[in-house]
Design a protein around this motif. Sequence first.
Motif, PDB file in Angstrom:
ATOM      1  N   ASN A   1       0.808  -1.219   0.000  1.00  0.00           N
ATOM      2  CA  ASN A   1       0.000   0.000   0.000  1.00  0.00           C
ATOM      3  C   ASN A   1       0.842   1.272   0.000  1.00  0.00           C
ATOM      4  N   HIS A   2       1.945   1.254   0.760  1.00  0.00           N
ATOM      5  CA  HIS A   2       2.752   2.475   0.795  1.00  0.00           C
ATOM      6  C   HIS A   2       3.479   2.719  -0.527  1.00  0.00           C
ATOM      7  N   VAL A   3       3.740   1.627  -1.282  1.00  0.00           N
ATOM      8  CA  VAL A   3       4.307   1.792  -2.618  1.00  0.00           C
ATOM      9  C   VAL A   3       3.247   2.377  -3.555  1.00  0.00           C
ATOM     10  N   VAL A   4       2.012   1.876  -3.433  1.00  0.00           N
ATOM     11  CA  VAL A   4       0.907   2.403  -4.230  1.00  0.00           C
ATOM     12  C   VAL A   4       0.722   3.896  -3.957  1.00  0.00           C
ATOM     13  N   ASN A   5       0.789   4.267  -2.689  1.00  0.00           N
ATOM     14  CA  ASN A   5       0.634   5.682  -2.326  1.00  0.00           C
ATOM     15  C   ASN A   5       1.762   6.532  -2.911  1.00  0.00           C
ATOM     16  N   ALA A   6       2.974   5.988  -2.895  1.00  0.00           N
ATOM     17  CA  ALA A   6       4.117   6.723  -3.444  1.00  0.00           C
ATOM     18  C   ALA A   6       3.971   6.921  -4.949  1.00  0.00           C
ATOM     19  N   VAL A   7       3.508   5.890  -5.649  1.00  0.00           N
ATOM     20  CA  VAL A   7       3.306   6.001  -7.094  1.00  0.00           C
ATOM     21  C   VAL A   7       2.165   6.978  -7.387  1.00  0.00           C
ATOM     22  N   THR A   8       1.110   6.922  -6.582  1.00  0.00           N
ATOM     23  CA  THR A   8      -0.025   7.836  -6.758  1.00  0.00           C
ATOM     24  C   THR A   8       0.421   9.293  -6.655  1.00  0.00           C
ATOM     25  N   SER A   9       1.372   9.541  -5.758  1.00  0.00           N
ATOM     26  CA  SER A   9       1.846  10.915  -5.548  1.00  0.00           C
ATOM     27  C   SER A   9       2.574  11.482  -6.767  1.00  0.00           C
ATOM     28  N   LEU A  10       2.954  10.622  -7.715  1.00  0.00           N
ATOM     29  CA  LEU A  10       3.627  11.090  -8.929  1.00  0.00           C
ATOM     30  C   LEU A  10       2.677  11.860  -9.845  1.00  0.00           C
ATOM     31  N   GLY A  11       1.388  11.603  -9.685  1.00  0.00           N
ATOM     32  CA  GLY A  11       0.403  12.233 -10.569  1.00  0.00           C
ATOM     33  C   GLY A  11      -0.056  11.277 -11.654  1.00  0.00           C
ATOM     34  N   THR A  12      -1.200  11.573 -12.240  1.00  0.00           N
ATOM     35  CA  THR A  12      -1.824  10.664 -13.210  1.00  0.00           C
ATOM     36  C   THR A  12      -0.944  10.410 -14.432  1.00  0.00           C
ATOM     37  N   ASP A  13      -0.395  11.451 -15.028  1.00  0.00           N
ATOM     38  CA  ASP A  13       0.405  11.275 -16.245  1.00  0.00           C
ATOM     39  C   ASP A  13       1.628  10.406 -15.993  1.00  0.00           C
ATOM     40  N   GLU A  14       2.320  10.651 -14.876  1.00  0.00           N
ATOM     41  CA  GLU A  14       3.496   9.850 -14.548  1.00  0.00           C
ATOM     42  C   GLU A  14       3.101   8.406 -14.251  1.00  0.00           C
ATOM     43  N   CYS A  15       1.962   8.214 -13.593  1.00  0.00           N
ATOM     44  CA  CYS A  15       1.479   6.856 -13.303  1.00  0.00           C
ATOM     45  C   CYS A  15       1.229   6.091 -14.602  1.00  0.00           C
ATOM     46  N   ILE A  16       0.608   6.756 -15.556  1.00  0.00           N
ATOM     47  CA  ILE A  16       0.318   6.120 -16.841  1.00  0.00           C
ATOM     48  C   ILE A  16       1.612   5.741 -17.554  1.00  0.00           C
ATOM     49  N   ARG A  17       2.580   6.662 -17.566  1.00  0.00           N
ATOM     50  CA  ARG A  17       3.858   6.370 -18.225  1.00  0.00           C
ATOM     51  C   ARG A  17       4.577   5.213 -17.545  1.00  0.00           C
ATOM     52  N   LEU A  18       4.563   5.200 -16.212  1.00  0.00           N
ATOM     53  CA  LEU A  18       5.212   4.117 -15.476  1.00  0.00           C
ATOM     54  C   LEU A  18       4.533   2.791 -15.750  1.00  0.00           C
ATOM     55  N   ARG A  19       3.198   2.785 -15.707  1.00  0.00           N
ATOM     56  CA  ARG A  19       2.448   1.553 -15.991  1.00  0.00           C
ATOM     57  C   ARG A  19       2.751   1.026 -17.377  1.00  0.00           C
ATOM     58  N   ASP A  20       2.690   1.908 -18.373  1.00  0.00           N
ATOM     59  CA  ASP A  20       2.906   1.477 -19.753  1.00  0.00           C
ATOM     60  C   ASP A  20       4.340   0.984 -19.972  1.00  0.00           C
ATOM     61  N   SER A  21       5.305   1.638 -19.323  1.00  0.00           N
ATOM     62  CA  SER A  21       6.707   1.212 -19.449  1.00  0.00           C
ATOM     63  C   SER A  21       6.913  -0.167 -18.837  1.00  0.00           C
ATOM     64  N   LEU A  22       6.345  -0.386 -17.656  1.00  0.00           N
ATOM     65  CA  LEU A  22       6.480  -1.686 -17.011  1.00  0.00           C
ATOM     66  C   LEU A  22       5.768  -2.770 -17.808  1.00  0.00           C
ATOM     67  N   ARG A  23       4.650  -2.421 -18.410  1.00  0.00           N
ATOM     68  CA  ARG A  23       3.927  -3.386 -19.246  1.00  0.00           C
ATOM     69  C   ARG A  23       4.775  -3.803 -20.441  1.00  0.00           C
ATOM     70  N   GLU A  24       5.477  -2.846 -21.052  1.00  0.00           N
ATOM     71  CA  GLU A  24       6.346  -3.169 -22.182  1.00  0.00           C
ATOM     72  C   GLU A  24       7.505  -4.063 -21.744  1.00  0.00           C
ATOM     73  N   VAL A  25       8.051  -3.807 -20.553  1.00  0.00           N
ATOM     74  CA  VAL A  25       9.121  -4.652 -20.023  1.00  0.00           C
ATOM     75  C   VAL A  25       8.617  -6.083 -19.867  1.00  0.00           C
ATOM     76  N   LEU A  26       7.424  -6.241 -19.301  1.00  0.00           N
ATOM     77  CA  LEU A  26       6.861  -7.582 -19.119  1.00  0.00           C
ATOM     78  C   LEU A  26       6.589  -8.251 -20.462  1.00  0.00           C
ATOM     79  N   ASN A  27       6.159  -7.482 -21.447  1.00  0.00           N
ATOM     80  CA  ASN A  27       5.942  -8.050 -22.778  1.00  0.00           C
ATOM     81  C   ASN A  27       7.232  -8.626 -23.352  1.00  0.00           C
ATOM     82  N   HIS A  28       8.343  -7.895 -23.176  1.00  0.00           N
ATOM     83  CA  HIS A  28       9.643  -8.387 -23.652  1.00  0.00           C
ATOM     84  C   HIS A  28      10.044  -9.659 -22.911  1.00  0.00           C
ATOM     85  N   LEU A  29       9.814  -9.680 -21.597  1.00  0.00           N
ATOM     86  CA  LEU A  29      10.154 -10.875 -20.816  1.00  0.00           C
ATOM     87  C   LEU A  29       9.310 -12.063 -21.239  1.00  0.00           C
ATOM     88  N   ASP A  30       8.014 -11.830 -21.480  1.00  0.00           N
ATOM     89  CA  ASP A  30       7.133 -12.909 -21.922  1.00  0.00           C
ATOM     90  C   ASP A  30       7.609 -13.485 -23.251  1.00  0.00           C
TER      91      ASP A  30
END
Length: 211
Positions: A106-135
């Motif tokens: 939860n405290h990690v979620v709160n820290a990511v939330t504090s980045l703001g919506t645009d940064e959250c979206i960029r982080l999510r999409d970047s991590l998703r691409e990393v997982l796609n490469h690993l898959d």
Amino acid sequence: MPLAREAVELLVQAARAWYFEGNQHGLRDREWMALRFLGRANRFSRTPSALAGFIGATRATASQIVKTLESKSFLVRKPSHEDKRSVVLHVTAQGAKCLSQHDPINHVVNAVTSLGTDECIRLRDSLREVLNHLDAAHQRLDASICRDCMFLAERSPSTGKGRTTAEFMCRLYRAPVSLEETELLCTSFERTRDRPKIEEHLDRARVASQG
């Protein structure tokens, strides 16, 4: 390469929040992982076998985790509507409360939330691409959101004010999927870029709820 390595090392440090020795609030890290997954999984993936695959455990280990969560009243088993020989695992209200108040991430979620919506979206999409490469590299399949799955097909829009009526169909399970369920995790996920325009349905749902 140094930049990429530094980023991965930071991810490893962040992972300390959900991989730990002993227990936190009465649950070990893998038990938290199981409860967290079942709280976000769709009805097709809340099974003992899907849980075992997601947490990378044997069926016997997953079964023991389920028993532990049941003993704490965080989880209940119910017969599957599709197959009476199977069971579906449901997080109880007490389990959901425990996740909300005590989940170690939860405290990690709160820290990511504090980045703001645009940064959250960029982080999510970047991590998703990393997982796609690993898959692709390891030919493995992880759970992901139903709305991005190749098996999700669009149905004719339902009429009336209620938005719980299924507007989609899972072509793998040949079962209806509601708009709300498209936001849940599925372990039978396969990625596609040609997905239904979920955002348009969400916008219609918001308008209907305000009317």
